[in-house]
Design a protein around this motif. Structure first.
Motif, PDB file in Angstrom:
ATOM      1  N   PHE A  27      47.565  50.441  55.024  1.00 37.59           N
ATOM      2  CA  PHE A  27      48.690  50.601  54.098  1.00 37.59           C
ATOM      3  C   PHE A  27      49.913  51.125  54.873  1.00 37.59           C
ATOM      4  O   PHE A  27      51.027  50.598  54.758  1.00 37.59           O
ATOM      5  CB  PHE A  27      48.274  51.586  52.994  1.00 37.59           C
ATOM      6  N   LYS A  28      49.660  52.126  55.711  1.00 38.83           N
ATOM      7  CA  LYS A  28      50.742  52.731  56.501  1.00 38.83           C
ATOM      8  C   LYS A  28      51.278  51.709  57.516  1.00 38.83           C
ATOM      9  O   LYS A  28      52.497  51.557  57.676  1.00 38.83           O
ATOM     10  CB  LYS A  28      50.193  53.965  57.212  1.00 38.83           C
ATOM     11  N   ASP A  29      50.360  50.979  58.159  1.00 41.04           N
ATOM     12  CA  ASP A  29      50.788  49.971  59.154  1.00 41.04           C
ATOM     13  C   ASP A  29      51.728  48.949  58.514  1.00 41.04           C
ATOM     14  O   ASP A  29      52.726  48.553  59.096  1.00 41.04           O
ATOM     15  CB  ASP A  29      49.577  49.196  59.704  1.00 41.04           C
ATOM     16  N   MET A  30      51.369  48.546  57.303  1.00 42.77           N
ATOM     17  CA  MET A  30      52.154  47.506  56.632  1.00 42.77           C
ATOM     18  C   MET A  30      53.581  48.005  56.376  1.00 42.77           C
ATOM     19  O   MET A  30      54.554  47.291  56.639  1.00 42.77           O
ATOM     20  CB  MET A  30      51.457  47.163  55.305  1.00 42.77           C
ATOM     21  N   LEU A  31      53.684  49.232  55.897  1.00 46.07           N
ATOM     22  CA  LEU A  31      55.026  49.771  55.644  1.00 46.07           C
ATOM     23  C   LEU A  31      55.804  49.903  56.956  1.00 46.07           C
ATOM     24  O   LEU A  31      57.019  49.718  56.988  1.00 46.07           O
ATOM     25  CB  LEU A  31      54.926  51.115  54.919  1.00 46.07           C
ATOM     26  N   GLU A  32      55.081  50.180  58.038  1.00 40.88           N
ATOM     27  CA  GLU A  32      55.790  50.302  59.322  1.00 40.88           C
ATOM     28  C   GLU A  32      56.281  48.946  59.842  1.00 40.88           C
ATOM     29  O   GLU A  32      57.298  48.867  60.527  1.00 40.88           O
ATOM     30  CB  GLU A  32      54.927  51.072  60.329  1.00 40.88           C
ATOM     31  N   PHE A  33      55.561  47.874  59.477  1.00 42.85           N
ATOM     32  CA  PHE A  33      56.098  46.529  59.788  1.00 42.85           C
ATOM     33  C   PHE A  33      57.438  46.331  59.086  1.00 42.85           C
ATOM     34  O   PHE A  33      58.382  45.800  59.658  1.00 42.85           O
ATOM     35  CB  PHE A  33      55.160  45.428  59.280  1.00 42.85           C
ATOM     36  N   PHE A  34      57.488  46.766  57.829  1.00 44.48           N
ATOM     37  CA  PHE A  34      58.746  46.600  57.070  1.00 44.48           C
ATOM     38  C   PHE A  34      59.868  47.406  57.716  1.00 44.48           C
ATOM     39  O   PHE A  34      61.021  46.989  57.735  1.00 44.48           O
ATOM     40  CB  PHE A  34      58.588  47.043  55.613  1.00 44.48           C
ATOM     41  N   VAL A  35      59.514  48.593  58.232  1.00 44.19           N
ATOM     42  CA  VAL A  35      60.514  49.435  58.893  1.00 44.19           C
ATOM     43  C   VAL A  35      61.123  48.666  60.073  1.00 44.19           C
ATOM     44  O   VAL A  35      62.342  48.648  60.261  1.00 44.19           O
ATOM     45  CB  VAL A  35      59.868  50.769  59.360  1.00 44.19           C
ATOM     46  N   ASP A  36      60.258  47.978  60.836  1.00 37.52           N
ATOM     47  CA  ASP A  36      60.760  47.186  61.985  1.00 37.52           C
ATOM     48  C   ASP A  36      61.657  46.051  61.495  1.00 37.52           C
ATOM     49  O   ASP A  36      62.716  45.794  62.067  1.00 37.52           O
ATOM     50  CB  ASP A  36      59.582  46.585  62.777  1.00 37.52           C
ATOM     51  N   ASP A  37      61.215  45.369  60.444  1.00 46.36           N
ATOM     52  CA  ASP A  37      62.012  44.245  59.914  1.00 46.36           C
ATOM     53  C   ASP A  37      63.376  44.728  59.433  1.00 46.36           C
ATOM     54  O   ASP A  37      64.406  44.093  59.665  1.00 46.36           O
ATOM     55  CB  ASP A  37      61.286  43.566  58.743  1.00 46.36           C
ATOM     56  N   ILE A  38      63.373  45.860  58.751  1.00 44.98           N
ATOM     57  CA  ILE A  38      64.644  46.401  58.235  1.00 44.98           C
ATOM     58  C   ILE A  38      65.579  46.731  59.398  1.00 44.98           C
ATOM     59  O   ILE A  38      66.779  46.451  59.351  1.00 44.98           O
ATOM     60  CB  ILE A  38      64.375  47.655  57.350  1.00 44.98           C
ATOM     61  N   GLU A  39      65.014  47.290  60.442  1.00 49.71           N
ATOM     62  CA  GLU A  39      65.840  47.646  61.610  1.00 49.71           C
ATOM     63  C   GLU A  39      66.461  46.384  62.216  1.00 49.71           C
ATOM     64  O   GLU A  39      67.630  46.364  62.601  1.00 49.71           O
ATOM     65  CB  GLU A  39      65.007  48.388  62.654  1.00 49.71           C
ATOM     66  N   GLU A  40      65.655  45.334  62.284  1.00 50.53           N
ATOM     67  CA  GLU A  40      66.168  44.084  62.861  1.00 50.53           C
ATOM     68  C   GLU A  40      67.325  43.524  62.017  1.00 50.53           C
ATOM     69  O   GLU A  40      68.315  43.022  62.546  1.00 50.53           O
ATOM     70  CB  GLU A  40      65.028  43.071  62.904  1.00 50.53           C
ATOM     71  N   ILE A  41      67.196  43.650  60.702  1.00 48.16           N
ATOM     72  CA  ILE A  41      68.208  43.060  59.812  1.00 48.16           C
ATOM     73  C   ILE A  41      69.449  43.940  59.682  1.00 48.16           C
ATOM     74  O   ILE A  41      70.572  43.442  59.649  1.00 48.16           O
ATOM     75  CB  ILE A  41      67.579  42.799  58.414  1.00 48.16           C
ATOM     76  N   THR A  42      69.230  45.269  59.629  1.00 45.75           N
ATOM     77  CA  THR A  42      70.362  46.164  59.334  1.00 45.75           C
ATOM     78  C   THR A  42      70.810  46.999  60.538  1.00 45.75           C
ATOM     79  O   THR A  42      71.888  47.593  60.506  1.00 45.75           O
ATOM     80  CB  THR A  42      69.984  47.169  58.219  1.00 45.75           C
ATOM     81  N   GLY A  43      69.950  47.082  61.541  1.00 45.45           N
ATOM     82  CA  GLY A  43      70.270  47.949  62.684  1.00 45.45           C
ATOM     83  C   GLY A  43      69.965  49.411  62.399  1.00 45.45           C
ATOM     84  O   GLY A  43      70.214  50.284  63.231  1.00 45.45           O
ATOM     85  N   VAL A  44      69.405  49.701  61.223  1.00 44.08           N
ATOM     86  CA  VAL A  44      69.111  51.096  60.859  1.00 44.08           C
ATOM     87  C   VAL A  44      67.593  51.271  60.755  1.00 44.08           C
ATOM     88  O   VAL A  44      66.908  50.432  60.166  1.00 44.08           O
ATOM     89  CB  VAL A  44      69.768  51.455  59.499  1.00 44.08           C
ATOM     90  N   ARG A  45      67.087  52.342  61.345  1.00 40.24           N
ATOM     91  CA  ARG A  45      65.644  52.603  61.259  1.00 40.24           C
ATOM     92  C   ARG A  45      65.366  53.595  60.127  1.00 40.24           C
ATOM     93  O   ARG A  45      65.821  54.745  60.168  1.00 40.24           O
ATOM     94  CB  ARG A  45      65.128  53.149  62.589  1.00 40.24           C
ATOM     95  N   VAL A  46      64.657  53.131  59.122  1.00 38.20           N
ATOM     96  CA  VAL A  46      64.329  54.009  57.993  1.00 38.20           C
ATOM     97  C   VAL A  46      63.031  54.737  58.333  1.00 38.20           C
ATOM     98  O   VAL A  46      62.236  54.237  59.124  1.00 38.20           O
ATOM     99  CB  VAL A  46      64.199  53.216  56.671  1.00 38.20           C
ATOM    100  N   GLU A  47      62.833  55.908  57.745  1.00 39.82           N
ATOM    101  CA  GLU A  47      61.653  56.698  58.125  1.00 39.82           C
ATOM    102  C   GLU A  47      60.908  57.213  56.897  1.00 39.82           C
ATOM    103  O   GLU A  47      61.149  58.334  56.445  1.00 39.82           O
ATOM    104  CB  GLU A  47      62.076  57.863  59.024  1.00 39.82           C
TER     105      GLU A  47
END
Ligand code: SF4
Ligand code: SF4
Length: 543
Positions: free
Chosen positions: A220-240
């Motif tokens: 579950f945690k791994d999956m959300l961390e994939f989204f964190v990477d995707d968001i960073e790629e799209i927005t340039g911002v790393r959410v935590e």
């Protein structure tokens, strides 16, 4: 889908009433494409339900316990004593027929036993035989009949062709709620181990790991961390995001479909972006890898099972010591919270009445459950001017909105989703009035019918909703169907592909995530799906 008749064949629907032979004499046919698979023994055994064994609804012998009839009649008596509504619904129907053509399964399939009045009559005929003098004396002449194996099979077939959507109850002059009859009919069937595996497996999974898909906490945690990477790629911002953090102010719980299945995953990215944005404004929120499911397939099994699965969210809130719970975009999760939580596991007095840490709004609607719908939370933020939004990032979308039966008819939640959509998008079009808000048509796959083996039933049941989408697609060029329910997001892609292939499906917070302007973000050239944003892509090439 390959076994499902083509759309032009499926629309050849015969709506003739069963007047000639009488409904009781119409033979029952349990068909592939309409019926779901029966529960696997390991899944009902896991949660302690009776009669675990290998069986199929297509078999002649359902391997029932010897005293099955007594078990069901005792169960019926207990429920008549416990639920006054059931007794009233059994007694007061005048068979006026106002509900008859309101069910999407009847509209899309033409089977008379899918008229709500006849669906209820399947149970009522046995009730009449057992509990009315006329029924005892005159039997079939007054619409009464014995509980036989054939009658039991008919119950199974038609209580699992009802999505418990309550559309029919809206049109009944007496307020008879056929969904409640279905719910209790399914409870009786579960006393004999007669459920579908598409319901039993998620229930067992949820009991074991906290979510319907049986995903372990680390995954579950791994999956959300994939989204964190995707968001960073799209927005340039790393959410935590934070996980299982004791002492956080708010616990966030969403259906696991948002974490593991497209297009819900993009909605999940929208939540992550929103929470990051709000962090500097004072939001203190944590995800849980244990209460990793907001949905409740227990609700499609029995009240007792729904209560057991609902308890987990509140137990986790207590363990983490949060003040209140924020809930994601889901349908039946909210029906259970809104209509049942208080009598199941509430009132949740160990939590506080939710107050938005950003706007100070006190959510009166959550005074007892202590759980707020994320769309209400976001609508309040927008209303108080707390979000910087660029609507034009959703300009490639022409949107219509599907009211989920559970949030609309189950909660009266009509305005907030529309308000949020209109604040984050420029192009919004309503479907015809008789198909939205309270009168909304079901997706056709709710209440645990979203399996792959009953695809013909689902395409038939979804026809009225798809038809209204087709109307706005042809009229206004609508290309996106928005919804706030994880089951809708899971089932609409197939339904749209079948009936209106030019329309895709989204959650509301996916569009919020597209529009939200984050501090320090790079110029966005794609939406959260990685699809180029028209105009903005070219600008990048020019640079
Ligand atoms: S509308 Fe109500 S009273 Fe009329 S047939 Fe349907 S359930 Fe019975
Ligand atoms: S609750 Fe919905 S699915 Fe069930 S009979 Fe009524 S309209 Fe049909």
């Amino acid at each position: 889908m390959s076994d499902v008749p083509k759309p032009d064949q499926l629309v050849q629907i015969e709506h003739a009433p069963p007047l000639v032979q009488g409904w009781m004499n119409a033979p029952l046919e349990i068909k592939k494409g309409i019926a779901c698979y029966g529960s696997k023994p390991k899944n009902i055994e896991y949660v302690g339900l009776p009669n675990p064994r290998e069986w199929s609804p297509l078999d002649e012998d359902w391997k029932l316990p010897e005293n099955w009839r007594q078990i069901v009649l005792d169960g019926l008596r207990e429920r008549l004593e416990r639920f006054r509504s059931l007794k009233i619904f059994m007694d007061i129907c005048v068979r006026c027929g106002a509900c008859a053509d309101k069910c999407h399964f009847f509209i899309g399939g033409g089977d008379p036993k899918n008229m709500p009045v006849l669906r209820a009559e399947l149970l009522r005929s046995v009730y009449r035989r057992e509990y009315s003098r006329a029924g005892k004396l005159l039997g079939r002449m007054v619409g009464a009949r014995d509980l036989t194996v054939d009658v039991l099979k008919e119950w199974w077939s038609y209580f699992f062709q009802c999505t418990e959507c309550r559309r029919c109850s809206l049109f009944c002059p007496y307020g008879i709620d056929t969904a409640e009859i279905t719910i209790l009919g399914r409870e009786l069937l579960n006393l004999l181990g007669l459920n579908t595996d598409w319901i039993s497996a998620p229930v067992a999974n949820c009991y074991r790991t906290g979510n319907h898909l049986g995903i372990q906490p680390h995954a579950f945690k791994d999956m959300l961390e994939f989204f964190v990477d995707d968001i960073e790629e799209i927005t340039g911002v790393r959410v935590e995001p934070s996980f299982n953090r004791k002492g956080a102010e708010i616990l966030f719980v969403t259906p696991s479909g948002d974490v593991f299945a497209d297009p819900g995953t993009y909605t999940c990215m929208g939540y992550l972006i929103l929470f990051h944005y709000l962090q500097s404004l004072g939001l203190d929120i944590t995800w849980s890898t244990y209460a990793s499911e907001g949905g409740n397939f227990g609700f499609f099994t029995s009240h007792e099972m729904a209560k057991r699965l609902n308890a987990k969210m509140y137990a986790e809130a207590k363990r983490l010591g949060v003040k209140w719970i924020l809930g994601g975009e889901c349908g039946h999760m909210w029906r259970v919270i809104h209509q049942y939580m208080d009598t199941f596991n509430g009132p949740a007095d160990f939590l506080e009445q939710p107050v938005s840490p950003i706007t100070g709004t006190r959510f009166e609607s959550a005074a007892s459950t202590k759980m707020v719908h994320i769309v209400e939370f976001t609508a309040d933020l927008i209303k108080h001017n707390k979000l910087k939004l660029d609507k034009s990032r959703n300009d490639h979308l022409k949107i219509t909105y599907h009211d989920s039966c559970n949030t609309a008819r189950g909660m009266g939640f009509f305005e907030e989703p529309r308000y949020v959509i209109n604040q984050v998008c420029n192009h919004f079009y309503e479907m015809p009035e008789s198909t939205i808000r309270e009168q909304t048509f079901c997706c056709g796959s709710g209440s645990g019918l979203n399996a792959s083996e009953d695809m013909e039933l689902r395409m038939r049941g979804g026809l009225p909703r798809a038809n209204a989408v087709k109307h706005v697609s042809e009229q206004y060029g609508v290309n996106m169907l928005a919804c706030i329910c994880a089951i809708d997001r899971a089932v609409f892609p197939d339904l749209m592909q079948y009936w209106v292939p030019e329309v895709d499906v989204t959650g509301v917070h996916e569009m919020v995530g597209n529009a939200l302007i984050l501090d320090g973000e790079k110029k966005r050239t794609t939406d959260l799906r990685g699809e180029p944003l028209p105009g903005m892509e070219e600008e990048e090439e020019d640079v």
